[in-house]
Design a protein around this motif. Sequence first.
Motif, PDB file in Angstrom:
ATOM      1  N   ILE A 105       0.841  -1.209   0.000  1.00 46.76           N
ATOM      2  CA  ILE A 105       0.000   0.000   0.000  1.00 46.76           C
ATOM      3  C   ILE A 105       0.870   1.252   0.000  1.00 46.76           C
ATOM      4  CG2 ILE A 105      -1.650   1.311   1.392  1.00 46.76           C
ATOM      5  CD1 ILE A 105      -2.708  -1.461   2.391  1.00 46.76           C
ATOM      6  N   THR A 106       1.914   1.231   0.813  1.00 48.98           N
ATOM      7  CA  THR A 106       2.845   2.363   0.881  1.00 48.98           C
ATOM      8  C   THR A 106       3.511   2.598  -0.471  1.00 48.98           C
ATOM      9  OG1 THR A 106       3.315   1.709   3.161  1.00 48.98           O
ATOM     10  CG2 THR A 106       4.757   3.363   2.182  1.00 48.98           C
ATOM     11  N   ALA A 107       3.965   1.511  -1.073  1.00 46.44           N
ATOM     12  CA  ALA A 107       4.645   1.613  -2.367  1.00 46.44           C
ATOM     13  C   ALA A 107       3.717   2.190  -3.428  1.00 46.44           C
ATOM     14  CB  ALA A 107       5.152   0.234  -2.787  1.00 46.44           C
ATOM     15  N   TYR A 108       2.485   1.719  -3.443  1.00 42.45           N
ATOM     16  CA  TYR A 108       1.511   2.254  -4.403  1.00 42.45           C
ATOM     17  C   TYR A 108       1.314   3.756  -4.179  1.00 42.45           C
ATOM     18  CZ  TYR A 108      -3.070   3.451  -6.318  1.00 42.45           C
ATOM     19  OH  TYR A 108      -4.098   4.071  -6.980  1.00 42.45           O
ATOM     20  N   ALA A 109       1.207   4.153  -2.910  1.00 40.61           N
ATOM     21  CA  ALA A 109       0.926   5.544  -2.574  1.00 40.61           C
ATOM     22  C   ALA A 109       2.046   6.486  -3.003  1.00 40.61           C
ATOM     23  CB  ALA A 109       0.657   5.689  -1.085  1.00 40.61           C
ATOM     24  N   ILE A 110       3.287   6.082  -2.832  1.00 45.62           N
ATOM     25  CA  ILE A 110       4.394   7.008  -3.126  1.00 45.62           C
ATOM     26  C   ILE A 110       4.998   6.788  -4.514  1.00 45.62           C
ATOM     27  CG2 ILE A 110       4.945   7.138  -0.670  1.00 45.62           C
ATOM     28  CD1 ILE A 110       7.542   5.530  -1.344  1.00 45.62           C
ATOM     29  N   GLY A 111       4.606   5.677  -5.181  1.00 48.95           N
ATOM     30  CA  GLY A 111       5.141   5.399  -6.509  1.00 48.95           C
ATOM     31  C   GLY A 111       6.408   4.568  -6.498  1.00 48.95           C
ATOM     32  N   ALA A 112       6.485   3.591  -5.611  1.00 48.89           N
ATOM     33  CA  ALA A 112       7.652   2.707  -5.521  1.00 48.89           C
ATOM     34  C   ALA A 112       7.291   1.322  -6.052  1.00 48.89           C
ATOM     35  CB  ALA A 112       8.137   2.605  -4.075  1.00 48.89           C
ATOM     36  N   ASN A 113       8.309   0.578  -6.442  1.00 48.00           N
ATOM     37  CA  ASN A 113       8.102  -0.794  -6.931  1.00 48.00           C
ATOM     38  C   ASN A 113       8.977  -1.822  -6.223  1.00 48.00           C
ATOM     39  OD1 ASN A 113       7.868   1.031  -9.788  1.00 48.00           O
ATOM     40  ND2 ASN A 113       6.167  -0.330  -9.289  1.00 48.00           N
ATOM     41  N   HIS A 114       9.783  -1.366  -5.280  1.00 51.77           N
ATOM     42  CA  HIS A 114      10.682  -2.300  -4.593  1.00 51.77           C
ATOM     43  C   HIS A 114      10.750  -1.946  -3.118  1.00 51.77           C
ATOM     44  CE1 HIS A 114      13.771  -5.440  -4.776  1.00 51.77           C
ATOM     45  NE2 HIS A 114      14.374  -4.768  -3.813  1.00 51.77           N
ATOM     46  N   GLY A 115      10.782  -3.002  -2.290  1.00 51.56           N
ATOM     47  CA  GLY A 115      10.864  -2.789  -0.855  1.00 51.56           C
ATOM     48  C   GLY A 115      11.928  -3.655  -0.212  1.00 51.56           C
ATOM     49  N   TYR A 116      12.387  -3.222   0.965  1.00 47.00           N
ATOM     50  CA  TYR A 116      13.345  -3.987   1.764  1.00 47.00           C
ATOM     51  C   TYR A 116      12.765  -4.193   3.163  1.00 47.00           C
ATOM     52  CZ  TYR A 116      16.959  -2.651  -1.670  1.00 47.00           C
ATOM     53  OH  TYR A 116      17.691  -2.455  -2.814  1.00 47.00           O
ATOM     54  N   ILE A 117      12.976  -5.372   3.710  1.00 42.04           N
ATOM     55  CA  ILE A 117      12.746  -5.585   5.140  1.00 42.04           C
ATOM     56  C   ILE A 117      14.113  -5.770   5.765  1.00 42.04           C
ATOM     57  CG2 ILE A 117      11.781  -7.085   6.916  1.00 42.04           C
ATOM     58  CD1 ILE A 117       9.501  -7.739   5.052  1.00 42.04           C
ATOM     59  N   TYR A 118      14.493  -4.814   6.600  1.00 40.06           N
ATOM     60  CA  TYR A 118      15.803  -4.852   7.259  1.00 40.06           C
ATOM     61  C   TYR A 118      15.607  -5.451   8.642  1.00 40.06           C
ATOM     62  CZ  TYR A 118      20.390  -3.339   8.951  1.00 40.06           C
ATOM     63  OH  TYR A 118      21.663  -3.306   9.453  1.00 40.06           O
ATOM     64  N   ILE A 119      16.109  -6.661   8.824  1.00 42.78           N
ATOM     65  CA  ILE A 119      15.881  -7.398  10.069  1.00 42.78           C
ATOM     66  C   ILE A 119      17.194  -7.931  10.615  1.00 42.78           C
ATOM     67  CG2 ILE A 119      15.344  -9.501   8.742  1.00 42.78           C
ATOM     68  CD1 ILE A 119      13.426 -10.277  11.038  1.00 42.78           C
ATOM     69  N   ARG A 120      17.342  -7.894  11.925  1.00 44.75           N
ATOM     70  CA  ARG A 120      18.588  -8.379  12.530  1.00 44.75           C
ATOM     71  C   ARG A 120      18.678  -9.895  12.424  1.00 44.75           C
ATOM     72  NH1 ARG A 120      19.864  -6.561  17.835  1.00 44.75           N
ATOM     73  NH2 ARG A 120      19.756  -4.544  16.799  1.00 44.75           N
ATOM     74  N   ALA A 121      19.871 -10.374  12.192  1.00 42.64           N
ATOM     75  CA  ALA A 121      20.100 -11.806  11.980  1.00 42.64           C
ATOM     76  C   ALA A 121      19.830 -12.627  13.237  1.00 42.64           C
ATOM     77  CB  ALA A 121      21.534 -12.042  11.503  1.00 42.64           C
TER      78      ALA A 121
END
Length: 597
Positions: free
Chosen positions: A223-239
Amino acid sequence: MAYKNTVLLCAGTGCSSSGSIKILKRMEELLEEKGIRDQVKVVKTGCFGLCAVGPIVVVYPEGAFYAHVKEEDTDRIVNEHIVEGKIVKDLLYKEAVTEDGEIRPFEEVPFYSKQVRIALENCGRIQAEDINDYIECAEGYKAAKKAITEMTREEVIDEIKRSGLRGRGGGGFPTGLKWQFAYNAPGDEKYVICNADEGDPGAFMDRSVLEGDAHCVFEAMMITAYAIGANHGYIYIRAEYPVAIHRLEIALEQAREAGYLGKNVMGTGFDFDIELKLGAGAFVCGEETALINSIEGKRGMPNPKPPFPANKGVWGKPTIINNVETFANIPKIILKGADWFTSIGTEKSPGTKVFALGGKIENVGLVEIPMGTPLREIVYDIGGGIPNGKAFKAVQTGGPSGGCIPAQYLDTPIDFDSLTALGSMMGSGGMIIMDEDNCMIDIAKFFLDFTVEESCGKCTPCREGTKRMLEILERISDGHGTMEDLDKLETLAETIKSTALCGLGQTAPNPVLSTLKFFRDEYIAHVVDKRCPAGTCTALLEYDITDKCIGCTKCARVCPVGAITGKVKEKHIIDIDKCIKCGACMDACPVNAIIKK
């Protein structure tokens, strides 16, 4: 199909470490043996929240809440409850039975009945590793489809702005406004990042959401990506979150196979995919720009702002960074509307907040409460109060960046502004409870020691200033402090707050400043009287054997340095010069004749 019973079994990190996976396997084996596997739906869920009583098993339709379940208890639950229809009362959680002996369903247990669950709504309720359960039982991906097919990008942003949702990662910045900045930023390439670094000691809210409801976060990022015009996302999570990472990998594969991630998601013509990035566990990478540097393969260190990530983020492109809990609210807001969300909480802090209750509290675990809930209600009604009849002394909110709130503010409503006014902060949601046995200098030293260890070292105020503050605290707790040291602490703290490069450094002095403000008498006792009122600081302790001593010799036998002497059936004596203040004698004494002075 209709099932005779539904069994919810917690498979979050806490319960898994206590053997819940063995319980799950045993239950499935027994159901197969009895030929009733197809009559019982066994759901491997995420965290239920009440971690203090895990492993947890809940059996419907009764909603029987079994706590501290062991592998060997599984046979009784299957044989007596599922097969014979008789609830196994002696295995129930203590508050799942009323004073009249009536069975109280899981949802009516006080720990849960006083909560309002939005971010945690599906945790402990749906199959954590099955996208179909998310779709069928939790209206999965309906919000994303509604946003992409029925709303313009501007309408999505306006709805989030109207909801008043503020970032749940610590800063409390309006989420919709941040999205607006990224939407307005020029450029065809933009990114969405989920910050799942969660470095505060004792905090595990984000981990639990990812373990139990990963698709909710995917949907929110979409939803966020659609709203701002993005096509790629990252989930940054600790190992250090192996269970969450494993479930994220499963969920990503399922979402791609089902057409919810990748090219032309849900047949809408919108492209969006998510990539996992594992962090090494540096606390500073919870800060936006440090996190971005880490994703880009650089050392995780913060950059001066502006520019802000919404204008120049990962790979130099406009980027939205929200934490897990913030994202977990998005699908519900899109489905139910901003007016629904603002009906919960307070005017300036709408919605709910998830806290990780820890420390000296009966019900250790996760709670989600409406903003504005009094602290007293969280500690006593939901948290179950302080163990062993001890008195509440303080609560630390906001982790190393927060402050300690004393007992006189127990009726303070918990929201962004109220906590800030007391010199603390919401932070990501850590809430550590302290009782009368906690020394506040020791608490301040613990959090500052963490900050010193985790400082990235880029700016002098944080790198050097926090270290000097820690040295002063150590001097005070060792009995060598002076009144001038208190002035130096405050001067250093205010200087660091106003000159450190990033938010983590600027808030690092908060534990010291808040304890100096509310517990100054303890600092003075350490400095002037050379005494620790809580009996915690070892250097200031003296052990004494009182007239209650019966001469059993147990204390002398456990003393590792031979500091205790005395004859059988006569009062013993401690040689203060030899005593190393280990406390072994006090633990061994059967009549509590040894005291700390």
